[in-house]
Design a protein around this motif. Sequence first.
Motif, PDB file in Angstrom:
ATOM      1  N   GLU A 196       0.824  -1.204   0.000  1.00 34.32           N
ATOM      2  CA  GLU A 196       0.000   0.000   0.000  1.00 34.32           C
ATOM      3  C   GLU A 196       0.867   1.267   0.000  1.00 34.32           C
ATOM      4  O   GLU A 196       0.583   2.229  -0.718  1.00 34.32           O
ATOM      5  CB  GLU A 196      -0.931   0.006   1.211  1.00 34.32           C
ATOM      6  N   THR A 219       0.897   4.083  -3.024  1.00 32.06           N
ATOM      7  CA  THR A 219       0.632   5.485  -2.723  1.00 32.06           C
ATOM      8  C   THR A 219       1.773   6.375  -3.194  1.00 32.06           C
ATOM      9  O   THR A 219       1.546   7.435  -3.799  1.00 32.06           O
ATOM     10  CB  THR A 219       0.407   5.661  -1.208  1.00 32.06           C
ATOM     11  N   GLU A 249       1.514   9.283  -6.038  1.00 36.23           N
ATOM     12  CA  GLU A 249       1.842  10.670  -5.690  1.00 36.23           C
ATOM     13  C   GLU A 249       2.983  11.211  -6.530  1.00 36.23           C
ATOM     14  O   GLU A 249       3.068  12.419  -6.770  1.00 36.23           O
ATOM     15  CB  GLU A 249       2.172  10.757  -4.199  1.00 36.23           C
ATOM     16  N   ASP A 303      -8.551   1.145  -5.158  1.00 36.32           N
ATOM     17  CA  ASP A 303      -9.078   2.038  -4.127  1.00 36.32           C
ATOM     18  C   ASP A 303      -7.975   2.916  -3.547  1.00 36.32           C
ATOM     19  O   ASP A 303      -8.187   4.101  -3.272  1.00 36.32           O
ATOM     20  CB  ASP A 303      -9.743   1.229  -3.019  1.00 36.32           C
ATOM     21  N   ILE A 304      -6.796   2.341  -3.372  1.00 29.39           N
ATOM     22  CA  ILE A 304      -5.647   3.113  -2.881  1.00 29.39           C
ATOM     23  C   ILE A 304      -5.243   4.168  -3.910  1.00 29.39           C
ATOM     24  O   ILE A 304      -5.035   5.349  -3.574  1.00 29.39           O
ATOM     25  CB  ILE A 304      -4.469   2.178  -2.570  1.00 29.39           C
ATOM     26  N   ARG A 339      -7.379   7.367  -4.318  1.00 33.33           N
ATOM     27  CA  ARG A 339      -7.225   8.441  -3.335  1.00 33.33           C
ATOM     28  C   ARG A 339      -6.421   9.603  -3.909  1.00 33.33           C
ATOM     29  O   ARG A 339      -6.553  10.752  -3.474  1.00 33.33           O
ATOM     30  CB  ARG A 339      -6.518   7.921  -2.088  1.00 33.33           C
ATOM     31  N   THR A 340      -5.566   9.282  -4.909  1.00 33.38           N
ATOM     32  CA  THR A 340      -4.687  10.288  -5.497  1.00 33.38           C
ATOM     33  C   THR A 340      -5.012  10.557  -6.963  1.00 33.38           C
ATOM     34  O   THR A 340      -4.965  11.700  -7.412  1.00 33.38           O
ATOM     35  CB  THR A 340      -3.217   9.824  -5.388  1.00 33.38           C
TER      36      THR A 340
END
Length: 243
Positions: free
Chosen positions: A144, A148, A152, A176-177, A180-181
């Motif tokens: 994870e 991320t 990013e 889903d992770i 977020r970005t």
Amino acid sequence: MGKLTVVGIGPGDYDNMTVRADRALRECQVIVGYHVYVDLVRKRYPDREFLTTPMTREADRCRMALEEADKGKDVVMVCSGDSGIYGMAGLVYQLRGEREEPEISVIPGLTAACSGAALLGAPLTHDFAVVSLSDRLTSWEKIEKRLTAAAEADLSIVLYNPASRGRPDYLQRACDILLRTLPPDRPCGVARSIGREGEGRVILPLERLRDFEADMFCTVFIGNGQTEVIGDRLVTPRGYRDV
């Protein structure tokens, strides 16, 4: 004393195997590997001794190959894709340790990031990250964190091992992770059974990728902020036209 050559056979078809890989397989006496990968080369090199182990027996497989080389045989350890990228080359060196024998050499192969990208178009023309979603050897927390960070950093991302019978929802969890970005319309692609029977490709946005029914024969590509769909191909520009 024999020698052990760790060979990446690419996606599995002869056309995508390197000349060096073919030469090593033609010249060896013993071929060792995961039974699925050995079956990909068995017919082309029929007069060899074949030794296999099932999945999750990687250390046993490498020890077996080293033991056969210790007997004076020329041994090839076959790996799908590349021999060092999620392959057995590192483990072979670890298990041999500080010994100088048997001699070990490594022959690279076409990893799924490269062959899958070619099938989809050109999604990896710029910087990219490769992440395996298998948590058998890496914790999900670390996976994870890597997902991320890659999102990013606006890297194109390649996902290996996106789902299996024991991990049916891991691609959904990864999406889903990333969501977020990343925006839901971020262009993505899936390459399936690269270089094998049933080969295919799908291009779709990240929000639809979340519900895609992937399996271990799939390699997943998530574009970066510049990735676009041109015709029916996934393309990530590097900026050459702007120079």
